[in-house]
Design an enzyme around this catalytic site. Structure first.
Site, PDB file in Angstrom:
ATOM      1  N   MET A  99     -13.155  -4.453  11.249  1.00 53.78           N
ATOM      2  CA  MET A  99     -14.021  -2.842  10.878  1.00 53.78           C
ATOM      3  C   MET A  99     -15.008  -3.669  10.791  1.00 53.78           C
ATOM      4  SD  MET A  99     -11.837   0.347   9.548  1.00 53.78           S
ATOM      5  CE  MET A  99     -10.559   0.894  10.774  1.00 53.78           C
ATOM      6  N   TYR A 148       1.058  -1.359   0.185  1.00 55.94           N
ATOM      7  CA  TYR A 148      -0.177   0.045  -0.015  1.00 55.94           C
ATOM      8  C   TYR A 148       1.010   1.212   0.049  1.00 55.94           C
ATOM      9  CZ  TYR A 148      -3.946  -3.019   1.219  1.00 55.94           C
ATOM     10  OH  TYR A 148      -5.136  -4.215   0.597  1.00 55.94           O
ATOM     11  N   HIS A 193      -3.351   0.602  -4.501  1.00 50.96           N
ATOM     12  CA  HIS A 193      -2.466  -1.040  -3.470  1.00 50.96           C
ATOM     13  C   HIS A 193      -1.901  -1.865  -4.834  1.00 50.96           C
ATOM     14  CE1 HIS A 193      -4.620  -5.146  -2.723  1.00 50.96           C
ATOM     15  NE2 HIS A 193      -3.534  -5.245  -2.605  1.00 50.96           N
ATOM     16  N   HIS A 220     -16.804  -1.980   3.786  1.00 53.57           N
ATOM     17  CA  HIS A 220     -15.325  -1.505   4.870  1.00 53.57           C
ATOM     18  C   HIS A 220     -15.109  -2.959   5.345  1.00 53.57           C
ATOM     19  CE1 HIS A 220     -11.298  -0.441   4.999  1.00 53.57           C
ATOM     20  NE2 HIS A 220     -12.039  -0.225   6.292  1.00 53.57           N
ATOM     21  N   HIS A 263     -11.326  -5.512   8.002  1.00 49.28           N
ATOM     22  CA  HIS A 263     -10.254  -5.786   7.351  1.00 49.28           C
ATOM     23  C   HIS A 263     -10.029  -7.179   7.168  1.00 49.28           C
ATOM     24  CE1 HIS A 263      -8.613  -1.586  10.092  1.00 49.28           C
ATOM     25  NE2 HIS A 263      -8.702  -1.684   9.265  1.00 49.28           N
ATOM     26  N   HIS A 301      -4.019  -2.456  -7.714  1.00 51.38           N
ATOM     27  CA  HIS A 301      -5.142  -3.145  -7.678  1.00 51.38           C
ATOM     28  C   HIS A 301      -6.257  -2.261  -7.036  1.00 51.38           C
ATOM     29  CE1 HIS A 301      -7.802  -6.408  -6.067  1.00 51.38           C
ATOM     30  NE2 HIS A 301      -7.361  -6.439  -5.851  1.00 51.38           N
ATOM     31  N   HIS A 302      -6.136  -1.496  -6.262  1.00 50.19           N
ATOM     32  CA  HIS A 302      -7.216  -0.373  -6.384  1.00 50.19           C
ATOM     33  C   HIS A 302      -6.369   0.636  -5.314  1.00 50.19           C
ATOM     34  CE1 HIS A 302      -8.055  -2.304  -1.904  1.00 50.19           C
ATOM     35  NE2 HIS A 302      -7.476  -1.101  -1.612  1.00 50.19           N
TER      36      HIS A 302
END
Length: 611
Positions: free
Chosen positions: A481, A224, A327, A406, A408, A256-257
């Site tokens: 999360m 990241y 990412h 979202h 983890h 990737h994003h």
């Protein structure tokens, strides 16, 4: 006329052994179909890191089918492609193109729990066309969303885990193939893109590119990368009306994003930083750059705001500092690749009628919400209560038009539903195959209107089978999360509507577990909640009681303004919203007729395309 369907073994070896061999499939009339009229295929991704497999697709909601175009740039002896629950090659729904050295075949197949391939008794992948092109072999085929075949994957909204494998040599039969001996991989994508009309972009639109600064992509699987950039001094208030990805050519399979976050307005300056987001050198202040402006993930196209709304940035009280996060997914650990990918923002000084806002739904980031270890599917639920929406929303309500889910690392499924008068009415967003490694802001098929007194319920399902200790809620990557960033208009003062179990009731849980266990659970006042969870002896009793507690205990509500101050009122020890009727999970609709589908593999002939 030479019969090309039965070459000698030597010819076959040569034909399949070279990268330039091209399959040309000549189909029987019964299998002739047509490509959907919207061709060319609007969505495109590279499946493998080398970019030799390129998938394009088109969604027909009328036919309830997906049309695929798979371009194979360096065909060896065939390939397999398909879908599975989480990207495993076992228990996968597959289409296979293979040769036994004499003839070539195309078939709908599946793999068992050992990775062994079997012919599907119901052939639901329908081959439409195959042709040699200057770039390689292009296979066109289609599949209904649902087939009611127990061996088939049900294609639904949300993330789909695509799998592929390369066949390097001929196989005497389909059953001779085992995925464990192949070069395989996976790619995540949202296949069922919503058919949302594209709004017009205003004539005075300008663009701004937020890009990585010629980053040398690290030769490791996951990176990241964080980069701080800033808006010009005195940059006035504007509306973002759309954005799109910019991918450095050649890095399409590695990027990737990406997300752009705006920093908190209170800071005069944010240190300029370009490096790994988990670097020890990362300035502390970057943690205050969390307000999402844009998010893109593999396979997504441009993101448009509705014509009547735009996302405000710039101007009085708005931070000039932006954090780009990219990412990189580099499973082959390719070295020496440089990247300047990023996101292009389209913005206008002509402000639209409404400001768009982002409302955080789900669970508060607190350790009181925890998942026991060794759980295949443990559910935690966060609420935005009727009391909060009654107080914080305008009488005309708000309209949610997009959503970003979202969690983890242990998150596997996320859903937000809207309830009114105790009845669940509609799904805001659902992802039954959610992956924390694939996060994008998704347009909703239709906007969801939320009015005063409505309830929004966000549930996350987690898998902690590989963990020995409880996983508590929090900001750390090994904590958890459960969030839905709901994009809506008109913007209100409400920025966060989330809940957590009442802390006092959780202490009662620790005391109860202590009384029923020979091992001492630390309930001493100085022990933190994570320490208390760490000392719980996990068994069916302690697990079931925790799940029950989360299902009935009162909650602490965070009904917060953007200043992080709660709205006026009593928010602790609030009753759980009472839900008297719930929505059913979507179930597959079977295609009307199976009659036209072949019952076995399609035998194909081999040749070279002319021209």
């Amino acid at each position: 006329q030479t019969d090309l369907s039965r070459p000698s073994v030597r010819e076959a070896a040569s034909m399949y052994g070279t990268a330039v061999a091209i399959f040309l499939v000549i189909l029987v009339a019964a299998l002739q179909g047509s490509v959907p009229p919207e061709n060319p295929f609007p969505y495109r991704i590279l499946l493998d890191p080398q970019g030799t497999l390129e998938l394009s697709w088109n969604v027909s909601y009328v036919q309830e089918a997906v049309h695929f175009r798979l371009l194979v740039r360096e065909l060896k002896a065939g390939l397999l492609f398909g879908m599975s629950d989480r990207g495993e090659m076992e228990n996968a729904d597959l289409v296979v193109l293979w040769t036994n050295g004499d003839s070539a075949y195309f078939a709908d197949a599946w793999s068992d729990q050992k990775g062994q391939i079997h012919l599907d008794t119901q052939q639901d992948y329908q081959l439409l066309q195959a042709q040699g092109t200057p770039d390689g072999l292009a296979l066109l085929f289609k599949r209904p969303f649902g087939t009611c075949d127990p061996k088939d994957y049900f294609i639904e909204d949300g993330t789909v885990h695509l799998v592929y494998g390369i066949l390097e040599q001929p196989f005497p039969s389909l059953e001779a193939i085992n995925t464990s001996s192949l070069q395989t991989g996976l790619q995540r994508v949202q296949l069922l893109k919503p058919e949302v009309p594209v709004p017009k972009v205003p004539a005075d639109t300008r663009t701004m590119e937020i890009r990585a600064p010629d980053v040398l992509i690290p030769g490791q699987e996951t990176t990241y990368w964080c980069y701080i950039s800033e808006l010009p001094r005195g940059f006035a208030r504007h509306h973002i009306v759309m954005y799109e990805p910019i991918i450095t050519q050649g890095n399409e399979a590695l990027v990737h994003h990406m997300e752009i976050f705006q920093c908190t307005g209170g800071f005069e300056s944010v240190p300029h930083f370009s490096g790994a987001c988990d670097s020890r050198m990362k300035p502390e202040r970057l943690n205050y750059c969390r307000h999402v402006l844009a998010a893109w993930a593999l396979g997504a196209k441009a993101f448009y705001y509705p014509e009547e709304a735009g996302l405000p940035f710039g101007g009085e009280g708005s931070s000039r500092f932006l954090r780009l996060e990219v990412h990189y997914h580099n499973p082959l650990k390719i070295q020496g690749r440089r990247d300047s990918s990023g996101i292009r923002l389209y913005y206008t000084a002509t402000l639209r009628r409404f400001d768009a806002g982002i409302l955080e739904l789900g669970l508060v980031y607190t350790p009181v919400m925890a998942i026991p270890p060794r759980e295949p599917a443990f559910v935690l639920t966060g609420y935005c209560t009727d009391k909060c929406t009654q107080l914080a929303l305008p009488p005309s309500g708000i309209h949610i038009f997009a959503s970003q889910l979202h969690t983890h690392l242990t998150g596997r499924k996320v859903v937000t539903v809207l309830a009114r008068d105790g009845r669940e009415l509609e799904v805001v967003n659902r992802d039954n195959h959610y992956s924390p490694h694939f996060q994008e802001i998704r347009m909703l098929k239709k906007a969801v209107s939320v009015f005063q007194g409505d309830v929004l319920i966000t549930s996350c399902t987690y898998n902690t089978e590989d963990r020995k200790l409880a996983t508590v809620g929090g900001f750390g990557i090994l904590e958890e999360m459960c969030v839905n960033y709901a994009h809506y208009y008109p913007q209100t003062q409400l920025e966060l509507c989330k809940s957590a179990v009442d802390a006092g009731f959780l202490q009662k849980y620790f005391h109860l577990v202590n009384r029923f266990n020979s091992e001492e659970v630390c309930t001493c006042p100085q022990a933190s909640v994570p320490q208390q969870f760490a000392s719980v002896p996990w068994n069916s009793f302690s697990r079931d009681v925790l799940a029950a507690l989360y299902g009935f205990a009162p909650i602490s509500m965070h009904c917060n303004k953007s200043s992080a101050v709660r709205f006026q009122g009593e928010w602790d020890r609030q009753p759980l919203p009472e839900i008297i009727s719930t929505l059913e999970e979507p179930t597959p609709r079977c295609p009307a007729s199976q009659a036209q589908h072949a019952s076995g593999p399609t035998v194909v002939s081999i040749g070279h395309s002319r021209g």
